[in-house]
Design a protein around this motif. Sequence first.
Motif, mmCIF file in Angstrom:
data_model
loop_
_atom_site.group_PDB
_atom_site.id
_atom_site.type_symbol
_atom_site.label_atom_id
_atom_site.label_comp_id
_atom_site.label_asym_id
_atom_site.label_seq_id
_atom_site.Cartn_x
_atom_site.Cartn_y
_atom_site.Cartn_z
ATOM 1 N N ALA A 58 49.973 81.582 32.631
ATOM 2 C CA ALA A 58 50.036 81.784 34.082
ATOM 3 C C ALA A 58 49.582 80.543 34.841
ATOM 4 O O ALA A 58 50.141 80.212 35.897
ATOM 5 C CB ALA A 58 49.174 82.986 34.473
ATOM 6 N N GLY A 59 48.564 79.847 34.308
ATOM 7 C CA GLY A 59 48.109 78.629 34.971
ATOM 8 C C GLY A 59 49.176 77.556 34.997
ATOM 9 O O GLY A 59 49.353 76.856 35.997
ATOM 10 N N PHE A 60 49.907 77.416 33.897
ATOM 11 C CA PHE A 60 50.996 76.438 33.836
ATOM 12 C C PHE A 60 52.083 76.767 34.860
ATOM 13 O O PHE A 60 52.579 75.886 35.572
ATOM 14 C CB PHE A 60 51.574 76.423 32.422
ATOM 15 N N LEU A 61 52.457 78.040 34.950
ATOM 16 C CA LEU A 61 53.518 78.442 35.875
ATOM 17 C C LEU A 61 53.103 78.255 37.331
ATOM 18 O O LEU A 61 53.893 77.791 38.159
ATOM 19 C CB LEU A 61 53.908 79.900 35.615
ATOM 20 N N THR A 62 51.861 78.627 37.663
ATOM 21 C CA THR A 62 51.414 78.478 39.053
ATOM 22 C C THR A 62 51.246 77.014 39.439
ATOM 23 O O THR A 62 51.407 76.651 40.603
ATOM 24 C CB THR A 62 50.091 79.228 39.273
ATOM 25 N N ALA A 63 50.902 76.147 38.474
ATOM 26 C CA ALA A 63 50.824 74.717 38.771
ATOM 27 C C ALA A 63 52.211 74.124 38.975
ATOM 28 O O ALA A 63 52.412 73.214 39.801
ATOM 29 C CB ALA A 63 50.090 73.978 37.649
ATOM 30 N N LEU A 64 53.185 74.656 38.235
ATOM 31 C CA LEU A 64 54.551 74.135 38.319
ATOM 32 C C LEU A 64 55.301 74.663 39.542
ATOM 33 O O LEU A 64 56.275 74.036 39.987
ATOM 34 C CB LEU A 64 55.312 74.523 37.041
ATOM 35 N N LEU A 65 54.851 75.789 40.102
ATOM 36 C CA LEU A 65 55.578 76.430 41.198
ATOM 37 C C LEU A 65 55.813 75.518 42.405
ATOM 38 O O LEU A 65 56.939 75.477 42.935
ATOM 39 C CB LEU A 65 54.827 77.700 41.625
ATOM 40 N N PRO A 66 54.829 74.757 42.894
ATOM 41 C CA PRO A 66 55.097 73.873 44.045
ATOM 42 C C PRO A 66 56.201 72.856 43.762
ATOM 43 O O PRO A 66 57.040 72.596 44.632
ATOM 44 C CB PRO A 66 53.752 73.180 44.287
ATOM 45 N N ALA A 67 56.208 72.277 42.555
ATOM 46 C CA ALA A 67 57.257 71.313 42.217
ATOM 47 C C ALA A 67 58.622 71.991 42.177
ATOM 48 O O ALA A 67 59.638 71.410 42.611
ATOM 49 C CB ALA A 67 56.951 70.659 40.876
ATOM 50 N N VAL A 68 58.684 73.219 41.684
ATOM 51 C CA VAL A 68 59.953 73.955 41.653
ATOM 52 C C VAL A 68 60.452 74.217 43.063
ATOM 53 O O VAL A 68 61.648 74.058 43.363
ATOM 54 C CB VAL A 68 59.770 75.270 40.870
ATOM 55 N N LEU A 69 59.537 74.615 43.953
ATOM 56 C CA LEU A 69 59.935 74.893 45.334
ATOM 57 C C LEU A 69 60.510 73.656 46.021
ATOM 58 O O LEU A 69 61.399 73.765 46.871
ATOM 59 C CB LEU A 69 58.739 75.424 46.132
ATOM 60 N N VAL A 70 60.025 72.489 45.663
ATOM 61 C CA VAL A 70 60.495 71.255 46.310
ATOM 62 C C VAL A 70 61.737 70.699 45.624
ATOM 63 O O VAL A 70 62.675 70.232 46.284
ATOM 64 C CB VAL A 70 59.350 70.205 46.316
ATOM 65 N N LEU A 71 61.783 70.756 44.299
ATOM 66 C CA LEU A 71 62.873 70.106 43.562
ATOM 67 C C LEU A 71 64.105 71.006 43.393
ATOM 68 O O LEU A 71 65.230 70.499 43.323
ATOM 69 C CB LEU A 71 62.372 69.664 42.183
ATOM 70 N N TYR A 72 63.905 72.305 43.326
ATOM 71 C CA TYR A 72 65.040 73.193 43.084
ATOM 72 C C TYR A 72 66.092 73.117 44.199
ATOM 73 O O TYR A 72 67.299 73.176 43.910
ATOM 74 C CB TYR A 72 64.540 74.618 42.900
ATOM 75 N N PRO A 73 65.717 72.992 45.475
ATOM 76 C CA PRO A 73 66.756 72.866 46.518
ATOM 77 C C PRO A 73 67.653 71.644 46.331
ATOM 78 O O PRO A 73 68.829 71.671 46.739
ATOM 79 C CB PRO A 73 65.945 72.755 47.813
ATOM 80 N N LEU A 74 67.131 70.571 45.708
ATOM 81 C CA LEU A 74 67.952 69.381 45.507
ATOM 82 C C LEU A 74 69.156 69.686 44.616
ATOM 83 O O LEU A 74 70.236 69.109 44.790
ATOM 84 C CB LEU A 74 67.107 68.263 44.885
ATOM 85 N N GLU A 75 68.982 70.611 43.682
ATOM 86 C CA GLU A 75 70.110 70.993 42.833
ATOM 87 C C GLU A 75 71.191 71.701 43.641
ATOM 88 O O GLU A 75 72.390 71.480 43.434
ATOM 89 C CB GLU A 75 69.633 71.898 41.699
ATOM 90 N N GLY A 76 70.758 72.542 44.590
ATOM 91 C CA GLY A 76 71.750 73.210 45.445
ATOM 92 C C GLY A 76 72.554 72.221 46.261
ATOM 93 O O GLY A 76 73.786 72.362 46.407
ATOM 94 N N PHE A 77 71.880 71.211 46.803
ATOM 95 C CA PHE A 77 72.597 70.188 47.580
ATOM 96 C C PHE A 77 73.541 69.389 46.671
ATOM 97 O O PHE A 77 74.657 69.023 47.080
ATOM 98 C CB PHE A 77 71.608 69.250 48.257
ATOM 99 N N ALA A 78 73.095 69.105 45.435
ATOM 100 C CA ALA A 78 73.943 68.358 44.504
ATOM 101 C C ALA A 78 75.186 69.167 44.130
ATOM 102 O O ALA A 78 76.283 68.609 43.977
ATOM 103 C CB ALA A 78 73.147 67.999 43.260
ATOM 104 N N LEU A 79 75.042 70.475 43.983
ATOM 105 C CA LEU A 79 76.213 71.323 43.695
ATOM 106 C C LEU A 79 77.235 71.254 44.824
ATOM 107 O O LEU A 79 78.442 71.150 44.587
ATOM 108 C CB LEU A 79 75.768 72.765 43.465
ATOM 109 N N ALA A 80 76.731 71.292 46.073
ATOM 110 C CA ALA A 80 77.643 71.216 47.217
ATOM 111 C C ALA A 80 78.308 69.854 47.309
ATOM 112 O O ALA A 80 79.426 69.729 47.830
ATOM 113 C CB ALA A 80 76.890 71.519 48.509
ATOM 114 N N ALA A 81 77.640 68.820 46.791
ATOM 115 C CA ALA A 81 78.207 67.468 46.843
ATOM 116 C C ALA A 81 79.237 67.224 45.749
ATOM 117 O O ALA A 81 79.813 66.136 45.684
ATOM 118 C CB ALA A 81 77.088 66.439 46.750
ATOM 119 N N GLY A 82 79.487 68.195 44.874
ATOM 120 C CA GLY A 82 80.517 68.047 43.853
ATOM 121 C C GLY A 82 80.036 68.274 42.442
ATOM 122 O O GLY A 82 80.837 68.286 41.503
#
Length: 432
Positions: A123-147
């Motif tokens: 649980a500690g690993f997941l909660t530490a990783l959560l902020p990075a996921v919230l910031v980096l995961y949207p970049l994948e959505g934008f990359a999908l829209a870009a092709g």
Amino acid sequence: MNTNAKGTDGRSRAREMVLAAGRGLALAVVSLPSAVLCVCLCLVSMALIPIGVGAFTTPYVVKGVRAYADRRRALAERWGGVRIPSAYRPVPETANPFGRTSALLRDPATRRDLRWLPVDMTAGFLTALLPAVLVLYPLEGFALAAGLWRTMTAGPYGTYGPYWYGFVPVSDQATAFGAAALGAFILVAAHRYTGRAFQLHFRLTEAMLAPSRTELAQRVRVLTETRRDAVDTSAAELRRIERDLHDGAQARLVAMGMDLGTAEMLVDKNPEKAKELLAQARHSSAEALSELRDLVRGIHPPVLAERGLGDAVRALALRLPVTTEVSVDLGAGRADAPVESAAYFAVSELLTNAVKHSGADRIWVDLHHEAGRLRISVTDNGAGGAGGAAIGAGSGLAGVERRLGTFDGVLAVSSPAGGPTMVTMEIPCVLS
């Protein structure tokens, strides 16, 4: 002005978001292997205790776990503003490895550390990783829209089918824009809640590592008892000083005043008798001064105030009839005066006991400061036999233990029959 304030607040949140994501990612990457290593070492070391090897390795492993937990406490306070008190019981360096291992494993704080490690791995690993996921995961959505969706849904051997971004199945440009919209929504949420998500990790750490209310109440009770013992000891010491002054220096000064009064009356009638009385008064004044010096030395030795604990203990050793070696490693700093005084008189009591009762012909005293603790050991090559029962029997060791308890210090005795005897003391303190 209002627009500028909103812009400043937005930039501040953006910086907070990026900082929390970077710190969370670094914490997750470093903490997972560290926690796994600590768990493996603890399991192996404790499994070896029945055959004896673990008794020697476990104290070092537990010290490493404590140091790792303390670093995480420091990070929780520095990065998350969450203060997690460290409530480890001090364990002196005794001559018995099994005793040290048992004391360390019985410490509730150590058991909390051992329970926290597997939680920190999951649980500690997941909660530490959560902020990075919230910031980096949207970049994948934008990359999908870009092709990028074309690469994710088709390859040299045919079509793979839709690529799932969150709950959006991406199979064409329109659904890729839907993925971008979801990414934008997640990024807005991240902008607002990343800092709080990072706090979740430290709150989890606090829940696992913070001492319980029962333990804190017990700690307060012990400290209250030691403070009460200190007050009683101080009152007894004041009564002793009053008695010594009344029966010693005061009586001599009164007698000296009477002799001077009689000499004043006889100076003309009987000069010889007056001279005799004056000589007697001078002798009484010298004895009174000597008694006052001894009394002051018993309250707070001048060498302790002027030269510090190391030189004061060396001066004690020089007055002993037994060969005594003193090793001091306190650097250039000094502890607070009450701590120095308690340590000095504790060492004095232990040296007196060694000379009177041990039959030793050699004594070693070691003073050093490390990890925020003043550690003192007094070892003699005498007959031994000063065990735990002696501490509870109203002996000098009991007084030493009460004196140290005033400062949350501890005392441990290792004294097998036939010797040697080693008494170790620890007092939490910092050097100025």
